[in-house]
Structure formats: structure tokens, C-alpha cells
Design an enzyme around this catalytic site. Structure first.
Site, PDB file in Angstrom:
ATOM      1  N   GLY A  37       0.803  -1.209   0.000  1.00 14.38           N
ATOM      2  CA  GLY A  37       0.000   0.000   0.000  1.00 14.38           C
ATOM      3  C   GLY A  37       0.839   1.262   0.000  1.00 14.38           C
ATOM      4  N   GLN A  95      -6.920   0.233   5.028  1.00  9.64           N
ATOM      5  CA  GLN A  95      -7.688  -0.350   6.139  1.00  9.64           C
ATOM      6  C   GLN A  95      -9.107  -0.717   5.732  1.00  9.64           C
ATOM      7  OE1 GLN A  95      -6.710  -1.329   9.087  1.00  9.64           O
ATOM      8  NE2 GLN A  95      -4.631  -0.560   8.927  1.00  9.64           N
ATOM      9  N   CYS A  98       7.592   5.011  20.664  1.00  8.14           N
ATOM     10  CA  CYS A  98       8.805   5.366  21.384  1.00  8.14           C
ATOM     11  C   CYS A  98       9.940   5.573  20.386  1.00  8.14           C
ATOM     12  CB  CYS A  98       9.162   4.252  22.367  1.00  8.14           C
ATOM     13  SG  CYS A  98      10.449   4.712  23.527  1.00  8.14           S
ATOM     14  N   SER A 108      -3.669  -2.833   0.314  1.00  9.12           N
ATOM     15  CA  SER A 108      -2.590  -3.733   0.729  1.00  9.12           C
ATOM     16  C   SER A 108      -3.169  -5.086   1.099  1.00  9.12           C
ATOM     17  CB  SER A 108      -1.839  -3.134   1.924  1.00  9.12           C
ATOM     18  OG  SER A 108      -0.750  -3.951   2.281  1.00  9.12           O
ATOM     19  N   GLY A 109      -2.597  -6.150   0.525  1.00 14.39           N
ATOM     20  CA  GLY A 109      -3.162  -7.477   0.694  1.00 14.39           C
ATOM     21  C   GLY A 109      -3.089  -8.043   2.092  1.00 14.39           C
TER      22      GLY A 109
END
Length: 395
Positions: free
Chosen positions: A72, A180, A325, A200-201
Site C-alpha cells: 500500500g 484499512q 517510542c 494492501s493485501g
């Protein structure tokens, strides 16, 4: 170690068994290059084209509008850079949002260094843009509007059809990052006025390393990768046949199961939300309605997201947090800050994303583990006093 519940499907989903089975022959006996001209390559070529048809069907597109990519992020980069490079306008301007995935934000920031102007639209407290603000941001030099279909952290779904109509009315290309959304909620690129779409797969049962780009017929964008004449001359690189086959099978399964899975996951998600919100000083991020079926996201005051994740894992739950972080500094998510949360609240974020592997028993396990972990962390927290965060002591 207790039973492990995987509740991080928005990060990646498992490869479906049917997908793996369909891929295997193309790692072995059917290893030919699909661009070759001899008959031995025909099966590989036909498999790629069959996958293209299946991905097109998932989006309401035609097969010739689908181009396979590595992921993606590549598709997002291609859509945005390709649209800018192909534009004949002397000055170039992009409209996007403050809550995009970094594949979009970092691409726009890169183009800003090259002289492209970018407007980053704000969002409301649920993570949705204002259509009036979008209209007001349009300029004569605007070449692209890029708005994600659904947010990866808080699950909010944008008014895609309306955004596309605004773009079409002004003669501006409209790109959406649907990583998504694709495979989870219905998408019809024609009805929704979408010109460019990335997916995206690995978010819906295919392996990591395969994605796709929808380019509406007649839309001209420059290539991102130059080389051979693959993908009808628009994306160079020998086709990844087994992964492409896997993406096609995953798309086919997603189409078949989508109505039932949307209903099932929405019910599990709502149970999860109802249970988690019983914790004091815990609230939902993103909208109550109009959110991805399997995604529940929260801020839990008085604790840090990273400590929450580690302790949840020890209790048998895989989840994620919106804070990251970096170099010893804890930075809250740009999405949570964009919806108006203060830093000290955004640090305690939790995302639970459910998928085809999850059951009612999994939700029960999460709702049993979460209060215990939160209670433990709050008891050790320097900002927790008398049953509330220090910033609420005067409540």
C-alpha cells in the site's frame, strides 16, 4: 503463558489457508515469468490476469484499471508523486488531512521540499473532515485531493463519495488510501468518484509484500518505478506471481464473506467497547458509528501505552498503541493529537482490532485481562492519586 488472543488485525492479518494453498504451485512447478512468450508461461500470465479480475471486482473497477504493487505504501507514493509529476500546472497544490498514514504524510512532506504546496485539513473530535473546509481549501493550482478511506488508528470512515464528487466538480484528481478499508467494507470506485486508490493485501488475508493501485481509465499519472514494460508500461518489475495469485484469492473471499463478517465483527467490537468503557477515566476515540467493523480504540488515562501493551501481552492479548517510542522520547500519535486530545491523555492509547480469527471467547478474555492490567499499572503510576489522574483531582 495464558491463551494468546490476537487483536492486532489492523497491523496485519494472517494469511488465509485458501490463499496459501493457491499460491504454492507458483513457487514450484509453475515458476515461469508471465511476461515470457512461450506456452510454459501462459499459466502464470493467466493466473495474474485472473487475480486482476478479482481485485477489480472487489472495488467495482475493471481489470485494466488495476495495477499490482509491492504494498500500500508504494501505491500511495505512486498516486501522489505520479499525479503531481503528470500535472501540467505551473504551480502545484495538494490537499490532504492531518490524520493520514505516514505513507501519505511523508510523501507530501517530501514534495513540499520540492516546491509543492500542501494543505493539511483538520478533523473533528471523531476524526472526520469538514466538506466545507475541503471546498474552501481548493485553489486553481490544486492537482490532487488525498483523503484516507478509513483511519488505521481510530477507525473513522470519511465521506468518500462526497469528497470524490467535490473533486470531480472541480476537475481535481481524488486519491484515497483504502488500506484499512479494502476487503472489510464495500467500495465502489465509480459510484464514489474515486480516481486513484491504494490497497494492501496483508490487511485482509493475502501475504505481506503485495498491494494494488486502482487508476481510473483515462487518468494519466507518471510511473514511480521505471524499467521494463510490465503492468502495461506503468509499473516496471517482474510480476510477483504467487503473491498476486494470493491477493486475488483473498479479494474473492473478502467479497463473499464481507456482509456476514461486517455484522459479526461489529457485534464483537461493540461488546469490546461496552466492556472497556466500564473502566473509569477511559473513553472511546473515533466515532460511535461509522467506524471500521473490527476496530475499537480507546484512551485510558493514568497509564502509558507501551506499558499497557507489554502487560496485556503477558496476560495473553496482542494489541497496539497509538504512541511510539523514538530515541527515548514517548511521542503521542499524530492522529490522537489531531482530534484534540492533550498529550498526557493521548499517551494512554489502545487499539484492539478484530478479524476473522477472533471469537466471542476472545472478547471475553480481553475484557477479563484489561481491567486487571489497568488496575496494576495505575497502582504504580506517579500520576494516579485517590482513584483518578492528577489532572482530575479537582473534579
Amino acid at each position: 503463558m495464558p491463551k494468546l488472543v490476537y487483536a492486532d488485525n489492523a497491523a496485519t492479518a494472517r494469511v488465509l489457508p485458501q490463499v496459501l494453498e493457491a499460491m504454492l504451485p507458483y513457487f514450484g512447478e509453475e515458476y515461469a515469468n508471465p511476461s515470457s512468450l512461450y506456452p510454459f508461461a501462459y499459466k502464470a500470465k493467466n493466473a495474474v490476469e485472473a487475480a486482476r479480475e478479482k481485485v477489480a471486482a472487489l472495488l467495482g473497477a475493471t481489470a485494466r484499471e488495476i495495477y499490482f504493487t509491492s504494498c500500500g505504501s508504494e501505491a500511495d507514493n505512486w498516486a501522489i508523486k505520479g499525479a503531481v509529476l503528470a500535472s501540467k500546472k505551473e504551480k502545484k497544490h495538494i490537499i490532504t488531512t492531518a490524520i493520514e498514514h505516514h505513507a501519505v504524510l511523508h510523501t507530501c512532506q517530501y514534495l513540499e521540499k520540492k516546491g509543492v504546496e500542501v494543505t493539511y485539513l483538520g478533523v473533528d473530535e471523531t476524526g472526520v473532515i469538514s466538506l466545507d473546509e475541503l471546498k474552501a481549501a481548493i485553489r486553481p493550482e490544486t492537482v490532487l485531493i488525498s483523503v484516507m478511506f478509513a483511519n488505521n488508528e481510530i477507525g473513522s470512515i470519511q465521506p468518500i463519495k462526497e469528497i470524490g464528487a467535490i473533486a470531480r466538480e472541480h476537475g481535481i484528481l481524488f486519491h484515497t488510501d483504502a488500506v484499512q478499508a479494502a476487503g472489510h467494507i464495500p467500495i465502489d470506485v465509480a459510484e464514489m468518484n474515486i480516481d486513484l486508490l491504494a490497497l494492501s493485501g496483508h490487511k485482509f488475508g493475502a501475504p505481506k509484500g503485495i498491494g494494488a493501485m486502482y487508476i481510473r481509465k483515462g487518468v494519466l499519472i507518471d510511473p514511480l518505478i521505471h524499467g521494463g514494460g510490465h503492468e502495461r508500461g506503468r509499473r516496471a518489475g517482474t510480476e510477483n506471481v504467487p503473491y498476486t495469485v494470493g491477493l486475488g484469492v483473498a479479494a474473492e473471499i473478502a467479497m463473499e464473506k464481507m456482509p456476514g463478517e461486517m455484522e459479526r465483527l461489529s457485534k464483537l467490537r461493540d461488546r469490546l467497547i461496552e466492556g472497556a468503557l466500564k473502566l473509569p477515566y477511559t473513553f472511546l476515540t473515533g466515532p460511535q458509528e461509522n467506524r471500521l467493523p473490527g476496530l475499537a480504540s480507546f484512551c485510558i488515562e493514568g497509564i502509558e501505552g507501551e506499558a499497557l501493551l507489554l502487560n496485556l501481552y503477558n496476560a495473553g492479548v496482542c494489541a497496539s498503541s497509538g504512541s511510539a517510542c523514538s530515541s527515548g522520547d514517548l511521542d503521542p500519535s499524530h492522529v490522537l493529537l489531531a482530534i484534540g486530545l492533550p498529550h498526557h491523555v493521548a499517551h494512554g492509547s489502545l487499539r484492539l482490532s478484530l478479524g476473522e480469527v477472533n471469537t466471542e471467547e476472545d472478547v471475553d478474555h480481553i475484557l477479563e485481562a484489561l481491567p486487571q492490567v489497568v488496575s496494576k499499572l495505575r497502582s504504580m503510576s506517579p500520576v494516579w492519586e485517590n482513584g483518578k489522574p492528577m489532572w482530575h483531582l479537582e473534579d
